[in-house]
Design a protein around this motif. Structure first.
Motif, PDB file in Angstrom:
ATOM      1  N   MET A 172       0.840  -1.174   0.000  1.00  0.00           N
ATOM      2  CA  MET A 172       0.000   0.000   0.000  1.00  0.00           C
ATOM      3  C   MET A 172       0.890   1.244   0.000  1.00  0.00           C
ATOM      4  SD  MET A 172      -2.985   1.214   2.696  1.00  0.00           S
ATOM      5  CE  MET A 172      -3.888  -0.294   2.484  1.00  0.00           C
ATOM      6  N   LYS A 173       0.447   2.277  -0.665  1.00  0.00           N
ATOM      7  CA  LYS A 173       1.149   3.557  -0.663  1.00  0.00           C
ATOM      8  C   LYS A 173       0.486   4.466   0.356  1.00  0.00           C
ATOM      9  CE  LYS A 173       2.782   3.165  -5.344  1.00  0.00           C
ATOM     10  NZ  LYS A 173       2.704   3.642  -6.719  1.00  0.00           N
ATOM     11  N   ILE A 174       1.299   4.963   1.296  1.00  0.00           N
ATOM     12  CA  ILE A 174       0.793   5.766   2.411  1.00  0.00           C
ATOM     13  C   ILE A 174       1.580   7.071   2.477  1.00  0.00           C
ATOM     14  CG2 ILE A 174       0.417   5.836   4.908  1.00  0.00           C
ATOM     15  CD1 ILE A 174       0.596   2.696   4.818  1.00  0.00           C
ATOM     16  N   VAL A 175       0.856   8.187   2.550  1.00  0.00           N
ATOM     17  CA  VAL A 175       1.468   9.502   2.732  1.00  0.00           C
ATOM     18  C   VAL A 175       0.970  10.057   4.061  1.00  0.00           C
ATOM     19  CG1 VAL A 175       1.641  11.866   1.839  1.00  0.00           C
ATOM     20  CG2 VAL A 175       1.563   9.939   0.238  1.00  0.00           C
ATOM     21  N   ILE A 176       1.907  10.462   4.923  1.00  0.00           N
ATOM     22  CA  ILE A 176       1.560  11.057   6.216  1.00  0.00           C
ATOM     23  C   ILE A 176       2.059  12.497   6.201  1.00  0.00           C
ATOM     24  CG2 ILE A 176       1.858  10.942   8.723  1.00  0.00           C
ATOM     25  CD1 ILE A 176       2.534   7.878   8.194  1.00  0.00           C
ATOM     26  N   ILE A 177       1.127  13.431   6.438  1.00  0.00           N
ATOM     27  CA  ILE A 177       1.457  14.848   6.414  1.00  0.00           C
ATOM     28  C   ILE A 177       1.216  15.422   7.805  1.00  0.00           C
ATOM     29  CG2 ILE A 177       0.926  17.105   5.412  1.00  0.00           C
ATOM     30  CD1 ILE A 177      -0.239  15.595   2.962  1.00  0.00           C
ATOM     31  N   GLY A 178       2.232  16.106   8.349  1.00  0.00           N
ATOM     32  CA  GLY A 178       2.086  16.781   9.631  1.00  0.00           C
ATOM     33  C   GLY A 178       2.213  18.276   9.448  1.00  0.00           C
ATOM     34  N   SER A 179       1.314  19.024  10.092  1.00  0.00           N
ATOM     35  CA  SER A 179       1.393  20.485  10.003  1.00  0.00           C
ATOM     36  C   SER A 179       0.763  21.120  11.228  1.00  0.00           C
ATOM     37  CB  SER A 179       0.726  20.995   8.727  1.00  0.00           C
ATOM     38  OG  SER A 179      -0.634  20.683   8.692  1.00  0.00           O
ATOM     39  N   SER A 180       1.092  22.388  11.423  1.00  0.00           N
ATOM     40  CA  SER A 180       0.557  23.128  12.550  1.00  0.00           C
ATOM     41  C   SER A 180       0.184  24.524  12.073  1.00  0.00           C
ATOM     42  CB  SER A 180       1.588  23.158  13.690  1.00  0.00           C
ATOM     43  OG  SER A 180       1.008  23.686  14.866  1.00  0.00           O
ATOM     44  N   THR A 181       0.678  25.546  12.739  1.00  0.00           N
ATOM     45  CA  THR A 181       0.311  26.920  12.410  1.00  0.00           C
ATOM     46  C   THR A 181       0.582  27.216  10.933  1.00  0.00           C
ATOM     47  OG1 THR A 181       0.968  27.494  14.652  1.00  0.00           O
ATOM     48  CG2 THR A 181       0.596  29.313  13.122  1.00  0.00           C
ATOM     49  N   GLY A 182      -0.447  27.689  10.229  1.00  0.00           N
ATOM     50  CA  GLY A 182      -0.327  27.953   8.793  1.00  0.00           C
ATOM     51  C   GLY A 182      -0.617  26.736   7.935  1.00  0.00           C
ATOM     52  N   GLY A 183      -0.792  25.586   8.553  1.00  0.00           N
ATOM     53  CA  GLY A 183      -0.993  24.335   7.825  1.00  0.00           C
ATOM     54  C   GLY A 183      -2.215  24.295   6.927  1.00  0.00           C
TER      55      GLY A 183
ATOM     56  N   SER B 296       4.881   5.126  14.733  1.00  0.00           N
ATOM     57  CA  SER B 296       4.118   3.872  14.770  1.00  0.00           C
ATOM     58  C   SER B 296       4.235   3.086  13.457  1.00  0.00           C
ATOM     59  CB  SER B 296       2.643   4.141  15.086  1.00  0.00           C
ATOM     60  OG  SER B 296       1.949   4.689  13.973  1.00  0.00           O
ATOM     61  N   ILE B 297       4.791   3.701  12.421  1.00  0.00           N
ATOM     62  CA  ILE B 297       4.925   3.039  11.117  1.00  0.00           C
ATOM     63  C   ILE B 297       5.997   1.952  11.188  1.00  0.00           C
ATOM     64  CG2 ILE B 297       5.619   3.373   8.693  1.00  0.00           C
ATOM     65  CD1 ILE B 297       2.840   4.443   9.304  1.00  0.00           C
ATOM     66  N   GLN B 298       5.663   0.794  10.650  1.00  0.00           N
ATOM     67  CA  GLN B 298       6.588  -0.337  10.615  1.00  0.00           C
ATOM     68  C   GLN B 298       7.120  -0.539   9.201  1.00  0.00           C
ATOM     69  OE1 GLN B 298       4.253  -3.668  11.935  1.00  0.00           O
ATOM     70  NE2 GLN B 298       3.957  -2.849  13.990  1.00  0.00           N
ATOM     71  N   LYS B 299       8.328  -1.084   9.120  1.00  0.00           N
ATOM     72  CA  LYS B 299       8.893  -1.429   7.817  1.00  0.00           C
ATOM     73  C   LYS B 299       8.202  -2.692   7.318  1.00  0.00           C
ATOM     74  CE  LYS B 299      13.231  -2.428   5.448  1.00  0.00           C
ATOM     75  NZ  LYS B 299      13.177  -1.352   4.473  1.00  0.00           N
ATOM     76  N   ARG B 300       7.513  -2.569   6.181  1.00  0.00           N
ATOM     77  CA  ARG B 300       6.845  -3.714   5.553  1.00  0.00           C
ATOM     78  C   ARG B 300       7.162  -3.660   4.068  1.00  0.00           C
ATOM     79  NH1 ARG B 300       0.906  -4.699   8.003  1.00  0.00           N
ATOM     80  NH2 ARG B 300       0.924  -5.931   6.140  1.00  0.00           N
ATOM     81  N   THR B 301       7.586  -4.773   3.513  1.00  0.00           N
ATOM     82  CA  THR B 301       8.011  -4.782   2.106  1.00  0.00           C
ATOM     83  C   THR B 301       6.883  -4.415   1.153  1.00  0.00           C
ATOM     84  OG1 THR B 301       7.625  -7.171   2.022  1.00  0.00           O
ATOM     85  CG2 THR B 301       9.878  -6.451   2.445  1.00  0.00           C
ATOM     86  N   GLU B 302       5.633  -4.668   1.545  1.00  0.00           N
ATOM     87  CA  GLU B 302       4.504  -4.375   0.651  1.00  0.00           C
ATOM     88  C   GLU B 302       4.052  -2.910   0.728  1.00  0.00           C
ATOM     89  OE1 GLU B 302       2.623  -6.295   4.384  1.00  0.00           O
ATOM     90  OE2 GLU B 302       4.524  -6.348   3.321  1.00  0.00           O
ATOM     91  N   ASP B 303       4.675  -2.112   1.617  1.00  0.00           N
ATOM     92  CA  ASP B 303       4.281  -0.714   1.775  1.00  0.00           C
ATOM     93  C   ASP B 303       5.348   0.236   1.249  1.00  0.00           C
ATOM     94  OD1 ASP B 303       1.945  -1.508   3.004  1.00  0.00           O
ATOM     95  OD2 ASP B 303       2.684  -1.156   5.040  1.00  0.00           O
ATOM     96  N   LYS B 304       4.879   1.328   0.670  1.00  0.00           N
ATOM     97  CA  LYS B 304       5.738   2.452   0.322  1.00  0.00           C
ATOM     98  C   LYS B 304       5.195   3.635   1.118  1.00  0.00           C
ATOM     99  CE  LYS B 304       7.032   1.041  -4.377  1.00  0.00           C
ATOM    100  NZ  LYS B 304       7.760  -0.070  -3.867  1.00  0.00           N
ATOM    101  N   ILE B 305       6.082   4.281   1.891  1.00  0.00           N
ATOM    102  CA  ILE B 305       5.658   5.330   2.815  1.00  0.00           C
ATOM    103  C   ILE B 305       6.348   6.648   2.466  1.00  0.00           C
ATOM    104  CG2 ILE B 305       5.401   5.985   5.240  1.00  0.00           C
ATOM    105  CD1 ILE B 305       4.165   3.268   4.770  1.00  0.00           C
ATOM    106  N   MET B 306       5.578   7.727   2.529  1.00  0.00           N
ATOM    107  CA  MET B 306       6.121   9.072   2.366  1.00  0.00           C
ATOM    108  C   MET B 306       5.674   9.893   3.569  1.00  0.00           C
ATOM    109  SD  MET B 306       5.293  11.884  -0.639  1.00  0.00           S
ATOM    110  CE  MET B 306       6.312  11.128  -1.902  1.00  0.00           C
TER     111      MET B 306
END
Length: 183
Positions: free
Chosen positions: A1-12, A108-118
């Motif tokens: 699975m392709k997963i994108v995690i975006i973190g932001s705060s003030t101005g986000g 909390s993200i784990q290394k899994r060969t079936e995942d691509k993480i950004m």
């Protein structure tokens, strides 16, 4: 699975609008961890939903992660991913003075060969996201920090850059293109 995690705060919200405006339906799961007061979560979700063709969901406990959707972390709870697939909410102490803290999600993200993480850290005060991006890079994920010169508040992306584990330092338009090409 392709997963994108975006973190932001003030101005986000303003920067996210630049990134997501007219966003097409993508075969990727996008998770947004925005520092917000609880009363603004639904308004924020509705604003994001008006920008994109992707379905936008406020996360609840045990919700499964699926591609083609944008998931919004609920204000007041840290967001974790169990085996990169199931959302868990955590109400423990604030990290970096915030809850949700994107560091908690990224760590909390784990290394899994079936995942691509950004992982992407946008504008904000403090250093939330720096430790999480460091972890993500070490397990093979792609790491991006918003160019501090384009950030209303520079400290979150700057702290991420200072880890030395950032693959790309990009403006919002370049981040948008990177997410689309990643999918």
């Amino acid at each position: 699975m392709k997963i994108v995690i975006i973190g932001s705060s003030t101005g986000g919200p303003y920067i996210l609008e630049k990134i997501l405006a007219g966003f097409p339906l993508l075969k990727v799961a996008i998770i947004i961890v925005q520092h917000l007061p609880p009363t603004f979560t639904r308004t924020f979700r509705n604003h994001i939903a008006a920008l994109t063709q992707m379905e936008v969901i406020i996360i609840n406990e045990n919700l499964p992660l699926t591609e083609g959707k944008i998931f919004i972390a609920p204000a007041g709870s840290h967001l974790l991913l169990e085996k990169n697939r199931i959302f868990k909410l955590d109400n423990n102490e604030k990290i970096h003075g915030v809850r949700p803290a994107v560091d908690m999600t990224l760590l909390s993200i784990q290394k899994r060969t079936e995942d691509k993480i950004m992982g992407i850290i946008l504008t904000g005060m403090g250093r939330d996201g720096a430790n999480g991006l460091y972890h993500l890079h070490k397990i093979g994920g792609i790491t991006i920090a918003q160019d501090p010169l384009t950030s209303p508040i520079k400290s979150m992306p700057q702290a991420a850059i200072e880890t030395g584990e950032i693959d790309h330092i990009l403006n919002p338009e370049q981040i948008r293109e990177k997410i689309i090409s990643f999918s």
